[in-house]
Design an enzyme around this catalytic site. Structure first.
Site, mmCIF file in Angstrom:
data_model
loop_
_atom_site.group_PDB
_atom_site.id
_atom_site.type_symbol
_atom_site.label_atom_id
_atom_site.label_comp_id
_atom_site.label_asym_id
_atom_site.label_seq_id
_atom_site.Cartn_x
_atom_site.Cartn_y
_atom_site.Cartn_z
ATOM 1 N N SER B 456 0.853 -1.177 0.000
ATOM 2 C CA SER B 456 0.000 0.000 0.000
ATOM 3 C C SER B 456 0.886 1.224 0.000
ATOM 4 C CB SER B 456 -0.885 -0.002 1.242
ATOM 5 O OG SER B 456 -1.440 1.280 1.441
ATOM 6 N N TYR B 469 -2.391 -0.554 10.180
ATOM 7 C CA TYR B 469 -2.468 -0.883 8.762
ATOM 8 C C TYR B 469 -1.132 -0.586 8.076
ATOM 9 C CZ TYR B 469 -4.149 -0.865 3.939
ATOM 10 O OH TYR B 469 -4.315 -1.109 2.601
#
Lengths: 280, 586
Positions: B456, B469
């Site tokens: 990501s 995350y």
């Protein structure tokens, strides 16, 4: 009194039903005449000529035709790209015919998806559109805000694995209101849209702006209101990697308390509905 | 002494020499003739032939002067393409007199086979031809001719590039020296050279006849190259369908040689492979699969079989691709993109219905086969079971996409140990299990592959609201980089994809730590709307993933914001830290 209103409504609806049938008949006639090498412009002209020969003088919008990956609006950035091009039809290519004739003062706005020969992907898309037709009717009868219905349709598309392509339309509409149009001897059009119809839409928009509703049904805040009585041309449009499919037909919304009467499809005798019935 | 087990051998006499012909498989099945190159003997096919013999009647022969075939006397003038065509006709007269054969040629075997498939006298005897690393000399002559006549900068560059790659051709034209070298030191060191430069696994190849094969084979060049390049035939049209397999890292032949091939071959199927020159040794599984598919479709009357229309169909056709998190979003779009390129797709998701839907639509798009598997990637045992099942039933995965992931936002102090565990279990452990299990299968097979991990932009863009995350994704990024280094020597690429804000349903399933259920729902809705307005489609990420595999890219930021952040992380990390302090607009 009630019966008088009803009969007036039914007379009006039969007018809309007639022109919707006429438009679908045109789509089927033109689709049958499409062959390899025909361009989008030619297909659009065929629709125009067919309808003019049968008495259509004005348009909500002029007929569109999209071939190949243009059915999924691939790389569409400006609205001018909606207009027919010189793209030629090839065997197996999907196509969509979209027209909105005005006949005897009644407006239709229809979309017809097909392919030249067999296209299993588009067949699948068309089959999966049935769930959208049911979902929209059910939620309109529940009087859910249009914006939420739009989002539910979106979610169903994502679950099915498809992309929402009606968001490419002007204002990203899944539906818009249609109405009766006064017949004039001279009715020019502006960017493919009939001025009479645009006038009606603009009047509705002004009205709606004051009263908190909109003749355009979209993902935006202006659609955050329960379904407004009237006639809505509903056009969910699925896209799947270079193949698109849609239907477009009129949904009648009334202020009746009976859920069955509060919203219903103007006509169930349409090509895509017949096809779903046959497949069962 | 042959390394071809269970082969039936016979000798075929023709034009004063004797050819050694080996046969495998059922003689009533379609015949596939394998022709070796230079400096090789038919044993170069020892890995491919048994794999084909399960379905076909496989015929191999030593080209004259090579292996256990005898050499013409004198050698000069004994290796012309006309004489090689005589040999070929003699062999197929013996092994398949009534049915046309399917040709497969590598290197000089392919050069010869181009002759067989373009001359009149073999018409009707050849059903199809699979070419690897060997152009038609006539096409090559015209290719050079065209570039000399109209030397645009690009054409000159192509000419110079191929000219440099052909150094050995000039060397082989010197008299006697090549023979001396091959019978002397070059012959001794050749196996080690191959192992080091071409990564050919050590074994029974090359055979002991190598010095003699290589010395004789020099006459292939001397007898044919100059006459053919000087006066190429202008009517060298293929009279059978051709499948062209191009290894992309070939040290001797450039890809551009085949640019004009469609002119000569009406029915051409292109395949590419990230490998070096000796693909019959290094990629036997892939070759056997492509040859089988091609021969089967030609036998079935469909010469241009592959219905795949995708951009990279030449590369991914028939490959096995496994995608986790394939039930929605980027995973689903990636499965579809691979399906469009003709790959076989295994769609893995914990939502059975969604995985089944992906598999079903993949078939519609052009995947020859597709399967749905319901597995939670964080479940070690389930993943082990999946790996065993995939290996047993579908084969070794060629491309693995570890994509499954979940979102979690909120303050570090609101993130409970359970939240941490959940995020790390899926986002990090899911990737670890995937790489561990399927990566091992790839290395054990030893025929290359590719692993894609979805990281990501949060892997390098810190944020006060994404500690858990971001941590999980940063770990995925570093894992990918380390694994890439470890697997580089084995032809297995590893790519990390950093998408950015992409319009998928990760927003509506993301957890928000430290808020009640109602507030969480509101934030999910709000994020979903923001991502919807951003509207970056997962299809574009899927395209980036396929491109990353084709180009073997290490780290791929996808959306403009992901690319911008990546750039800033190098130029101005302070700016990223400032962005990290911003409150997300929820």
């Amino acid at each position: 009194m009630a019966t008088a209103v009803n009969s007036e409504l039914s007379v009006e609806l039969s007018g809309f039903r007639r022109v919707q049938q006429l438009a679908y008949a045109c789509a089927e006639a033109v689709a049958a005449r499409l062959e390899p090498g025909v361009t989008e412009r030619e297909a659009a002209r065929m629709q125009r000529v067919w309808l003019r020969e049968r008495g259509v003088k004005d348009w909500f919008h002029l007929p569109f035709a999209w071939f190949g990956d243009r059915t999924a609006f691939v790389n569409f950035r400006v609205p001018l790209q909606f207009f027919p091009t010189d793209r030629r039809l090839e065997p197996g290519m999907p196509f969509i015919l979209d027209m909105a004739p005005v006949y005897e003062g009644f407006t239709a706005d229809i979309g017809y998806s097909g392919s030249l020969g067999i296209n299993p992907v588009q067949d699948r898309l068309m089959a999966d559109l049935e769930a959208h037709r049911e979902l929209i009717l059910r939620e309109v009868r529940e009087r859910r805000p249009l914006r939420e219905i739009y989002e539910d349709v979106d979610r169903l598309m994502v679950r099915q694995g498809y992309a929402n392509r009606h968001r490419a339309y002007p204002f990203g509409v899944i539906a818009h209101k249609v109405d009766r149009v006064r017949e004039r001897r001279w009715s020019p059009h502006l960017f493919g849209f009939g001025t009479q119809s645009l006038k009606g839409l603009a009047a509705d928009a002004l009205h709606g702006h004051r009263e908190g509703w909109s003749p355009l049904w979209s993902r935006y805040r202006f659609s955050d209101h329960p379904p407004r009585p009237g006639l809505w041309a509903v056009e969910p449009h699925l896209g799947f990697r270079g193949t698109g499919a849609k239907f477009e037909e009129i949904l009648v919304v009334t202020d009746s308390r009976d859920p069955e009467q509060s919203a219903f499809w103007l006509d169930d005798d349409l090509p895509h509905v017949r096809r779903w019935a046959e497949e069962k | 002494m042959t390394v071809l087990r269970d082969a039936r051998e016979r000798r075929v006499r023709t034009g004063g020499i004797e050819l050694c012909v080996a046969e495998l498989g059922d003689p009533s099945a379609p015949t596939v003739v394998l022709i070796h190159g230079y400096p090789d003997s038919k044993e170069v096919w020892s890995e491919v032939a048994p794999r084909l013999a399960e379905r076909f009647h496989v015929v191999l022969y030593d080209v004259r002067g090579h292996g256990r075939s005898t050499a013409p006397r004198p050698l000069r003038g004994g290796f012309t393409l006309e004489k090689l065509t005589d040999d070929f006709l003699a062999v197929i007269d013996a092994v398949s007199p009534d049915r046309p054969v399917h040709l497969v040629g590598h290197d000089w075997g392919s050069v010869q086979a181009w002759e067989f498939v373009t001359v009149r006298r073999t018409e009707g005897r050849v059903a199809s031809f699979t070419s690897m690393s060997g152009p038609s000399l006539d096409h090559l002559g015209l290719w050079i001719d065209k570039r000399l006549r109209r030397p645009t900068p690009r054409r000159v560059a192509q000419l110079v590039g191929q000219g440099a790659k052909s150094w050995y051709v000039y060397a082989l034209h010197t008299p006697r020296l090549p023979e001396l070298a091959w019978r002397g030191p070059l012959g001794t060191h050749w196996p080690r050279l191959l192992e080091r430069a071409e990564k050919i696994p050590r074994g029974t190849y090359p055979t002991a006849s190598l010095p003699r094969d290589a010395a004789h084979g020099a006459w292939l060049y001397r007898d044919n190259i100059r006459p053919r390049l000087r006066r190429p035939r202008r009517d060298a049209y293929a009279h059978a369908p051709v499948q062209l397999i191009t290894p992309l890292d070939d040290a001797f032949l450039s890809e551009t040689l085949y640019d004009d091939l469609d002119r000569w071959v009406p029915q051409l199927t292109r395949r590419t492979l990230p490998a070096k020159h000796w693909i019959p040794r290094t990629r036997p599984d892939r070759l056997a699969a492509w040859i089988t598919e091609f021969v089967t479709s030609v036998e079935g009357g469909r010469p241009d079989a592959s219905p795949a229309t995708g951009k990279y169909a030449d590369r991914f056709g028939g490959q096995l691709v496994l995608v986790t998190g394939a039930g929605s979003g980027i995973g689903r779009a990636t499965a579809f993109a691979f399906a469009e390129a003709g790959a076989r797709v295994v769609a893995v998701d914990r939502d059975a219905e969604a995985a089944a839907r992906t598999a079903e639509l993949s078939r519609l798009l052009g995947a020859p086969r597709s399967w749905a598997e319901t597995v939670d990637v964080s479940d070690e045992q389930a993943m082990e079971k999946l790996a065993a099942k995939v290996a047993a039933e579908y084969g070794v995965v060629d491309v693995l996409v570890n994509n499954a992931g979940i979102g979690l936002g909120g303050s570090f102090f609101d993130t409970t140990p359970e939240d941490w565990k959940k995020v790390l279990d899926v986002n990090l452990w899911g990737v670890i299990h995937g790489c561990r299990l399927f990566g091992r299968q790839m290395t054990e097979r030893g025929q290359g592959g590719h692993i894609v991990n979805t990281a990501s932009a949060a892997a390098y863009q810190p944020s006060k609201a994404l500690s858990a995350y971001g941590t999980s994704k940063a770990a995925v990024l570093m894992l990918s980089e380390c694994l890439r280094a470890e697997l580089a020597g084995q032809g297995i690429g590893v790519s990390a994809i950093c998408p950015g804000f992409v319009n998928t349903n990760i927003t509506s399933t993301a957890r928000f730590a430290g808020v009640d259920a109602e507030e969480e729902k509101r934030r999910q809705k709000r994020t979903a709307r923001l991502y919807g307005l951003r509207n970056y489609p997962p299809e574009k990420v899927a395209d980036a993933i396929l491109r990353a595999v084709v180009r073997n890219e290490a780290v791929v930021p996808v959306t403009p914001e992901a690319r911008g952040a990546r750039l800033l992380s190098r130029l101005a990390p302070g700016a990223l830290r400032a962005i990290a302090r911003l409150e997300p607009p929820l």
